[in-house]
Design a protein around this motif. Structure first.
Motif, PDB file in Angstrom:
ATOM      1  N   SER A 120      -1.620   7.326 -12.115  1.00  0.00           N
ATOM      2  CA  SER A 120      -1.019   8.638 -11.854  1.00  0.00           C
ATOM      3  C   SER A 120       0.239   8.447 -11.015  1.00  0.00           C
ATOM      4  CB  SER A 120      -2.017   9.507 -11.096  1.00  0.00           C
ATOM      5  OG  SER A 120      -1.359  10.609 -10.522  1.00  0.00           O
ATOM      6  N   GLN A 121       1.344   9.011 -11.488  1.00  0.00           N
ATOM      7  CA  GLN A 121       2.601   8.790 -10.760  1.00  0.00           C
ATOM      8  C   GLN A 121       2.610   9.415  -9.360  1.00  0.00           C
ATOM      9  OE1 GLN A 121       6.330   8.690 -12.908  1.00  0.00           O
ATOM     10  NE2 GLN A 121       7.051  10.255 -11.514  1.00  0.00           N
ATOM     11  N   PRO A 122       2.193  10.684  -9.207  1.00  0.00           N
ATOM     12  CA  PRO A 122       2.211  11.220  -7.836  1.00  0.00           C
ATOM     13  C   PRO A 122       1.249  10.462  -6.920  1.00  0.00           C
ATOM     14  CG  PRO A 122       1.313  12.833  -9.401  1.00  0.00           C
ATOM     15  CD  PRO A 122       1.890  11.723 -10.199  1.00  0.00           C
ATOM     16  N   ILE A 123       0.158   9.964  -7.474  1.00  0.00           N
ATOM     17  CA  ILE A 123      -0.783   9.249  -6.601  1.00  0.00           C
ATOM     18  C   ILE A 123      -0.207   7.880  -6.224  1.00  0.00           C
ATOM     19  CG2 ILE A 123      -3.158   8.366  -6.411  1.00  0.00           C
ATOM     20  CD1 ILE A 123      -4.009  10.906  -7.967  1.00  0.00           C
ATOM     21  N   ASN A 124       0.503   7.225  -7.132  1.00  0.00           N
ATOM     22  CA  ASN A 124       1.254   6.018  -6.757  1.00  0.00           C
ATOM     23  C   ASN A 124       2.222   6.318  -5.614  1.00  0.00           C
ATOM     24  OD1 ASN A 124       0.340   4.034  -8.523  1.00  0.00           O
ATOM     25  ND2 ASN A 124       1.898   4.436 -10.076  1.00  0.00           N
ATOM     26  N   MET A 125       2.926   7.430  -5.741  1.00  0.00           N
ATOM     27  CA  MET A 125       3.940   7.763  -4.731  1.00  0.00           C
ATOM     28  C   MET A 125       3.300   8.035  -3.383  1.00  0.00           C
ATOM     29  SD  MET A 125       6.334  10.142  -7.179  1.00  0.00           S
ATOM     30  CE  MET A 125       7.466  10.729  -5.927  1.00  0.00           C
ATOM     31  N   ILE A 126       2.154   8.723  -3.409  1.00  0.00           N
ATOM     32  CA  ILE A 126       1.457   9.028  -2.150  1.00  0.00           C
ATOM     33  C   ILE A 126       0.921   7.737  -1.527  1.00  0.00           C
ATOM     34  CG2 ILE A 126      -0.630  10.138  -1.221  1.00  0.00           C
ATOM     35  CD1 ILE A 126       0.013  12.482  -3.214  1.00  0.00           C
ATOM     36  N   LEU A 127       0.374   6.852  -2.380  1.00  0.00           N
ATOM     37  CA  LEU A 127      -0.132   5.569  -1.868  1.00  0.00           C
ATOM     38  C   LEU A 127       0.978   4.804  -1.148  1.00  0.00           C
ATOM     39  CD1 LEU A 127      -2.226   3.279  -1.703  1.00  0.00           C
ATOM     40  CD2 LEU A 127      -1.372   2.481  -3.883  1.00  0.00           C
ATOM     41  N   LYS A 128       2.141   4.770  -1.788  1.00  0.00           N
ATOM     42  CA  LYS A 128       3.292   4.057  -1.217  1.00  0.00           C
ATOM     43  C   LYS A 128       3.712   4.695   0.109  1.00  0.00           C
ATOM     44  CE  LYS A 128       8.068   3.293  -2.579  1.00  0.00           C
ATOM     45  NZ  LYS A 128       8.965   2.600  -3.416  1.00  0.00           N
ATOM     46  N   GLU A 129       3.718   6.020   0.135  1.00  0.00           N
ATOM     47  CA  GLU A 129       4.104   6.735   1.356  1.00  0.00           C
ATOM     48  C   GLU A 129       3.129   6.434   2.493  1.00  0.00           C
ATOM     49  OE1 GLU A 129       4.436  10.965   0.630  1.00  0.00           O
ATOM     50  OE2 GLU A 129       4.948  11.358   2.723  1.00  0.00           O
ATOM     51  N   VAL A 130       1.851   6.355   2.155  1.00  0.00           N
ATOM     52  CA  VAL A 130       0.850   6.121   3.201  1.00  0.00           C
ATOM     53  C   VAL A 130       0.949   4.684   3.732  1.00  0.00           C
ATOM     54  CG1 VAL A 130      -1.629   6.026   3.693  1.00  0.00           C
ATOM     55  CG2 VAL A 130      -0.711   7.923   2.355  1.00  0.00           C
ATOM     56  N   VAL A 131       1.098   3.715   2.821  1.00  0.00           N
ATOM     57  CA  VAL A 131       1.232   2.318   3.287  1.00  0.00           C
ATOM     58  C   VAL A 131       2.486   2.200   4.164  1.00  0.00           C
ATOM     59  CG1 VAL A 131       1.615  -0.083   2.614  1.00  0.00           C
ATOM     60  CG2 VAL A 131      -0.022   1.315   1.332  1.00  0.00           C
ATOM     61  N   ASP A 132       3.599   2.765   3.692  1.00  0.00           N
ATOM     62  CA  ASP A 132       4.846   2.658   4.466  1.00  0.00           C
ATOM     63  C   ASP A 132       4.750   3.355   5.817  1.00  0.00           C
ATOM     64  OD1 ASP A 132       6.139   1.060   2.678  1.00  0.00           O
ATOM     65  OD2 ASP A 132       7.135   2.694   1.614  1.00  0.00           O
ATOM     66  N   ALA A 133       3.974   4.437   5.869  1.00  0.00           N
ATOM     67  CA  ALA A 133       3.834   5.157   7.142  1.00  0.00           C
ATOM     68  C   ALA A 133       3.216   4.256   8.211  1.00  0.00           C
ATOM     69  CB  ALA A 133       2.978   6.409   6.951  1.00  0.00           C
ATOM     70  N   GLY A 134       2.436   3.285   7.777  1.00  0.00           N
ATOM     71  CA  GLY A 134       1.804   2.360   8.710  1.00  0.00           C
ATOM     72  C   GLY A 134       2.802   1.566   9.542  1.00  0.00           C
ATOM     73  N   PHE A 135       4.034   1.480   9.048  1.00  0.00           N
ATOM     74  CA  PHE A 135       5.055   0.757   9.822  1.00  0.00           C
ATOM     75  C   PHE A 135       5.670   1.628  10.913  1.00  0.00           C
ATOM     76  CE2 PHE A 135       4.774  -1.634   5.910  1.00  0.00           C
ATOM     77  CZ  PHE A 135       4.685  -2.923   6.405  1.00  0.00           C
ATOM     78  N   GLU A 136       5.394   2.926  10.853  1.00  0.00           N
ATOM     79  CA  GLU A 136       6.015   3.848  11.818  1.00  0.00           C
ATOM     80  C   GLU A 136       4.998   4.415  12.796  1.00  0.00           C
ATOM     81  OE1 GLU A 136       9.222   4.285  11.406  1.00  0.00           O
ATOM     82  OE2 GLU A 136       9.483   3.589   9.344  1.00  0.00           O
ATOM     83  N   LEU A 137       3.721   4.449  12.395  1.00  0.00           N
ATOM     84  CA  LEU A 137       2.724   5.204  13.153  1.00  0.00           C
ATOM     85  C   LEU A 137       1.788   4.283  13.931  1.00  0.00           C
ATOM     86  CD1 LEU A 137       1.662   7.689  10.303  1.00  0.00           C
ATOM     87  CD2 LEU A 137       3.296   8.107  12.146  1.00  0.00           C
ATOM     88  N   SER A 138       1.089   4.856  14.906  1.00  0.00           N
ATOM     89  CA  SER A 138       0.013   4.107  15.559  1.00  0.00           C
ATOM     90  C   SER A 138      -1.128   3.952  14.552  1.00  0.00           C
ATOM     91  CB  SER A 138      -0.493   4.867  16.788  1.00  0.00           C
ATOM     92  OG  SER A 138      -1.163   6.047  16.366  1.00  0.00           O
ATOM     93  N   LEU A 139      -2.064   3.050  14.838  1.00  0.00           N
ATOM     94  CA  LEU A 139      -3.198   2.841  13.925  1.00  0.00           C
ATOM     95  C   LEU A 139      -3.983   4.143  13.759  1.00  0.00           C
ATOM     96  CD1 LEU A 139      -4.942   0.915  12.232  1.00  0.00           C
ATOM     97  CD2 LEU A 139      -6.199   0.358  14.317  1.00  0.00           C
ATOM     98  N   ARG A 140      -4.213   4.821  14.870  1.00  0.00           N
ATOM     99  CA  ARG A 140      -4.997   6.068  14.809  1.00  0.00           C
ATOM    100  C   ARG A 140      -4.288   7.120  13.942  1.00  0.00           C
ATOM    101  NH1 ARG A 140      -9.020   8.109  18.118  1.00  0.00           N
ATOM    102  NH2 ARG A 140      -8.770   6.356  19.525  1.00  0.00           N
ATOM    103  N   GLU A 141      -2.971   7.275  14.163  1.00  0.00           N
ATOM    104  CA  GLU A 141      -2.220   8.274  13.382  1.00  0.00           C
ATOM    105  C   GLU A 141      -2.143   7.871  11.910  1.00  0.00           C
ATOM    106  OE1 GLU A 141       1.298   7.914  15.727  1.00  0.00           O
ATOM    107  OE2 GLU A 141       1.045   9.895  16.604  1.00  0.00           O
ATOM    108  N   GLY A 142      -1.993   6.552  11.665  1.00  0.00           N
ATOM    109  CA  GLY A 142      -1.912   6.061  10.291  1.00  0.00           C
ATOM    110  C   GLY A 142      -3.217   6.323   9.548  1.00  0.00           C
ATOM    111  N   ILE A 143      -4.327   6.075  10.212  1.00  0.00           N
ATOM    112  CA  ILE A 143      -5.625   6.284   9.568  1.00  0.00           C
ATOM    113  C   ILE A 143      -5.865   7.776   9.332  1.00  0.00           C
ATOM    114  CG2 ILE A 143      -8.122   6.154  10.015  1.00  0.00           C
ATOM    115  CD1 ILE A 143      -7.558   3.315  11.105  1.00  0.00           C
ATOM    116  N   ARG A 144      -5.418   8.605  10.278  1.00  0.00           N
ATOM    117  CA  ARG A 144      -5.570  10.061  10.106  1.00  0.00           C
ATOM    118  C   ARG A 144      -4.735  10.539   8.908  1.00  0.00           C
ATOM    119  NH1 ARG A 144      -4.990  15.193  13.128  1.00  0.00           N
ATOM    120  NH2 ARG A 144      -2.948  14.623  13.899  1.00  0.00           N
TER     121      ARG A 144
END
Ligand code: HXC
Length: 258
Positions: A201-225
């Motif tokens: 699914s294209q939007p789900i690919n995009m969301i997956l990518k956004e979530v992985v990339d967010a891990g570089f900006e967020l704390s572990l707790r915020e990233g997991i949330r």
């Protein structure tokens, strides 16, 4: 408008963008970067494309920003010019999955652009480095940050301070590269991965990518949330119902939003 310094090929749901200044080892000059940015915005808007491969040729993915173009620049030329802020960073803004397929030199800006991709598949001939220190500068489009996150401080400092290159095997050991394959297998391997990705699914690919990339900006707790909230939100989609139903019915899923 046609492209002159890149090639853009579409094959089913996969597009391949090939940097094409072989005589200059694909040095990234302003017109090439503008074409790359234009191609990526075309592909972003094209619902028929689900994954992109960015590649060069056997000798070079890209040997860096074009030194001859930069040598006489002043601070304001670089500060004001679109090629740094807009065009050089088009890959990092691209929202669909993008794979770097690297043979030969990926140096300076070439290494940085490969690192902006979601992952790197390298051939055995690939060579990575941030040799800017030899030119009296430092990396300028994310090398000090992305390389350090990918391989850790010790190796990033080693590469950036000495300007040495690392080969594909070292890059894989260090975690910069996802896979290393024989040079003749590079494009087939990248295409197989891209076809698989583009079948999801294209939007789900995009969301997956956004979530992985967010891990570089967020704390572990915020990233997991953020991950949990996005995971939960996927249960509003037809593609989640289709994916899980297809598993239970022992058939391939046919995602609606590709
Ligand atoms: C402009 C380049 C170039 C570059 C190679 N060429 N790299 N031109 N900018 N980055 C040109 C050469 O001038 C030469 O042109 C032709 O390509 C072939 O290169 P050779 O040096 O003759 O090839 P070879 O001996 O095989 O050496 C390969 C190499 C070497 C080791 C990769 O070319 C090299 O060190 N290149 C520079 C790598 C580098 O420093 N990259 C970082 C750039 S700064 P002619 O006309 O002589 O045949 C950077 C900053 C990014 O990337 C941050 C902001 C965007």
């Amino acid at each position: 408008m046609a492209y002159e310094l890149i090639d853009l090929d579409r094959d089913g749901r996969v597009a391949t963008v090939t940097l094409n200044r072989p005589k200059a080892l694909n040095a990234l000059n302003a017109p090439m970067m503008a074409e790359l940015a234009r191609a990526l915005s075309e592909l972003e808007a094209d619902d028929g494309i689900g994954c992109v491969i960015l590649t060069g040729n056997e000798k070079a993915f890209a040997a860096g920003a074009d030194i001859k173009e930069m040598v006489d620049d002043q601070f304001l030329d670089i500060y004001k010019n679109d090629r740094f802020e807009a065009n050089h960073c088009a890959v990092e803004r691209f929202r669909k999955p993008i794979i770097a397929a690297v043979s030969g030199y990926a140096l300076g800006g070439g290494c940085e652009i490969a690192m902006m991709c979601d992952f790197i598949i390298a051939s055995e001939t690939a060579k990575f480095g941030q040799p800017e220190i030899n030119l009296g500068v430092i990396p300028g489009i994310g090398g000090t940050q992305r390389l350090t996150r990918a391989v850790g401080k010790a190796k990033a400092m080693d590469l950036c301070l000495t300007g040495r290159m690392m080969d594909a095997a070292e890059a894989e050991r260090a975690g910069l590269v996802a896979r290393v394959v024989a040079v003749d297998d590079l494009m087939d391997t990248a295409r197989d991965a891209a076809v698989k990705i583009a079948g999801h699914s294209q939007p789900i690919n995009m969301i997956l990518k956004e979530v992985v990339d967010a891990g570089f900006e967020l704390s572990l707790r915020e990233g997991i949330r953020f991950e949990r909230r996005m995971f939960q939100s996927l249960f509003t989609t037809e593609d989640q119902k289709e994916g899980m139903t297809a598993f239970i019915e022992k058939r391939k899923p046919h995602f609606k939003h590709r």
